[in-house]
Motif scaffolding. Structure first.
Motif, PDB file in Angstrom:
ATOM      1  N   TYR A 131       0.853  -1.187   0.000  1.00 46.05           N
ATOM      2  CA  TYR A 131       0.000   0.000   0.000  1.00 46.05           C
ATOM      3  C   TYR A 131       0.888   1.236   0.000  1.00 46.05           C
ATOM      4  CZ  TYR A 131      -3.645   3.336   1.376  1.00 46.05           C
ATOM      5  OH  TYR A 131      -4.513   4.399   1.411  1.00 46.05           O
ATOM      6  N   LYS A 189       4.249   0.558   1.476  1.00 42.55           N
ATOM      7  CA  LYS A 189       4.262   0.040   2.841  1.00 42.55           C
ATOM      8  C   LYS A 189       3.498  -1.273   2.907  1.00 42.55           C
ATOM      9  CE  LYS A 189       4.438   4.627   5.028  1.00 42.55           C
ATOM     10  NZ  LYS A 189       3.784   5.542   6.000  1.00 42.55           N
ATOM     11  N   ALA A 220       0.787  -3.740   4.193  1.00 42.87           N
ATOM     12  CA  ALA A 220      -0.547  -3.580   4.764  1.00 42.87           C
ATOM     13  C   ALA A 220      -1.229  -4.939   4.844  1.00 42.87           C
ATOM     14  CB  ALA A 220      -1.384  -2.616   3.926  1.00 42.87           C
ATOM     15  N   ILE A 246      -1.839  -0.715   8.285  1.00 42.74           N
ATOM     16  CA  ILE A 246      -0.618  -0.334   7.564  1.00 42.74           C
ATOM     17  C   ILE A 246       0.560  -0.282   8.531  1.00 42.74           C
ATOM     18  CG2 ILE A 246       0.442   1.424   6.098  1.00 42.74           C
ATOM     19  CD1 ILE A 246      -2.501   2.350   5.500  1.00 42.74           C
ATOM     20  N   TRP A 253       1.468   0.354  13.821  1.00 43.16           N
ATOM     21  CA  TRP A 253       0.491   0.161  12.763  1.00 43.16           C
ATOM     22  C   TRP A 253      -0.551   1.269  12.803  1.00 43.16           C
ATOM     23  CZ3 TRP A 253       0.698  -4.251   9.521  1.00 43.16           C
ATOM     24  CH2 TRP A 253       1.598  -5.249   9.916  1.00 43.16           C
TER      25      TRP A 253
END
Length: 395
Positions: free
Chosen positions: A272, A275, A277, A292, A301
């Motif tokens: 994402y 990153k 996710a 994420i 997160w």
């Protein structure tokens, strides 16, 4: 026509210039300036470069040089592609296809690669990494370039077990590709199993390389068909530690393993916006939830909720068992432009994706043309942000 800088090609140009007179004296084509040759080759599709290495020794040295690969990949990042892997089964016969198309215009012409496969062998592909993929067939591990159609079989993994689990990534600090492999006891890959992965090994792609044994202090077990993701030189994959799901990270530079605690026990990983996710499959029943990973070291997160407008109208219906059924879609990640892409869980015809632009709050169907194989008994997976690579694989 735009000129290409040659200062990055110093080493190769010296080699080429020494042999230019020798190779061109007897060649029927006129001598071309090096920067013009580079400009021509950088515009050639990856699948066609193999034909150009026989033009002359100079062209061979250029195409197979590291500097040219870097320049070519730099241009490829500006024109990313979608890569589809599909397995079609019918009447005991199995066909495996790799197809790619422009990410900007999926309805454009496709590059298709047919791969022979044994009907009883298990085949798995890792997500593409800088234009290359890793393919595992039982105990055989291969590296492939979908652009050139070349596959290289790696040395056999030394193990007393039959089950293998492989991951593929790129170490940007040392500019090398690596394969992480571990053995599992086939038939015992389930949550709470007393068996764990063993014989962790790594292979660095290059000449005269071999598998090297690693030490992993975390007793963990990846589920069957787990696929990892490589982001910024780190491989991430889901695994069980006893009864608990965890995120395992493997630093491709230091070759160290680490465990990251999950906010929720979800095995599906996506990229994402650069990153890691976690997500579940998305349907009309509610919003898409994403967890994420903001900071791997601090194990922090964040959670976001996304509602795609007009979702029911976009996904449409298919007829299954004589009744209309809503098509379920998986969230596959984000494009380099930031758009969210959803792909169907089961086969549909015609094949289409759903694209959602968060900034514009606009969602649409994107039909994938170009002769993409579709039909019954089809397993279809799409990977985003694939790039064409000119890299030739050699032992």
């Amino acid at each position: 026509m735009k000129r290409v800088r040659t200062n990055e090609m110093t080493v190769n140009s010296r080699k080429c210039s020494k042999k230019q007179d020798e190779s061109d004296e007897t060649h029927q084509f006129p001598i071309l300036p090096l920067d013009l040759i580079l400009e021509i080759l950088l515009k050639v599709p990856g699948r066609s470069l193999a034909r150009f290495i026989i033009v002359s020794k100079q062209w061979l040295l250029i195409i197979r040089g590291k500097d040219f690969t870097k320049l070519y990949l730099t241009q490829s990042w500006t024109r990313p592609r979608l890569l589809f892997t599909s397995v079609y089964r019918n009447l005991g016969q199995s066909k495996l296809f790799l197809q790619s198309c422009s990410q900007q215009d999926p309805s454009s012409a496709h590059h298709r690669l047919n791969i022979s496969m044994h009907p009883f062998h298990m085949y798995g592909f890792t997500p593409p990494v800088r234009g290359l993929i890793c393919r595992q067939t039982d105990t055989i591990v291969m590296i492939g370039n979908p652009s050139t159609g070349q596959f290289l079989t790696l040395p056999r993994v030394k193990t007393i077990r039959r089950g293998l689990f492989s991951l593929f990534g790129y170490d940007p600090l040392n500019d090398v590709y690596k394969v992480l492999c571990m053995t599992v006891l086939r038939g015992h890959q389930n949550r709470g199993s007393r068996y764990v992965s063993e014989e962790h090994q790594v292979f660095t792609l290059g000449a005269k390389q071999k598998w090297r044994m690693l030490v992993c202090k975390y007793r963990h077990l990846p589920p069957p068909f787990t696929k990892g993701l490589c982001i910024n030189g780190v491989l991430y994959y889901y695994a069980w530690i006893q009864n608990e799901g965890s995120l395992i990270s493997f630093d491709l530079n230091s070759e160290d393993f680490n465990v990251i605690k999950l906010p929720q026990d979800i095995p599906c990983l996506v990229n994402y916006n650069g990153k890691i996710a976690l997500t579940r499959q998305y349907s009309k029943l509610g919003p898409l939830y994403l967890w994420i990973l903001e900071d791997a070291r601090k194990q922090e997160w964040s959670k976001v909720s996304i509602v795609v407008p007009s979702w029911t109208d976009l996904v449409g219906n298919i007829f299954f068992m004589f009744r209309a059924t809503i098509v379920l879609f998986f969230f596959r990640g984000t494009l380099s432009t930031g758009e969210l892409i959803f792909a169907p869980v089961r086969e549909i015809n015609p094949v289409y994706l759903i694209s959602y632009d968060l900034k514009e709050d606009n969602a649409k169907q994107v039909e994938v043309g170009g002769g993409l194989v579709a039909g019954q008994n089809l397993s279809l997976i799409v990977y985003l942000n694939h790039v064409e690579s000119p890299m030739f694989l050699s032992k």
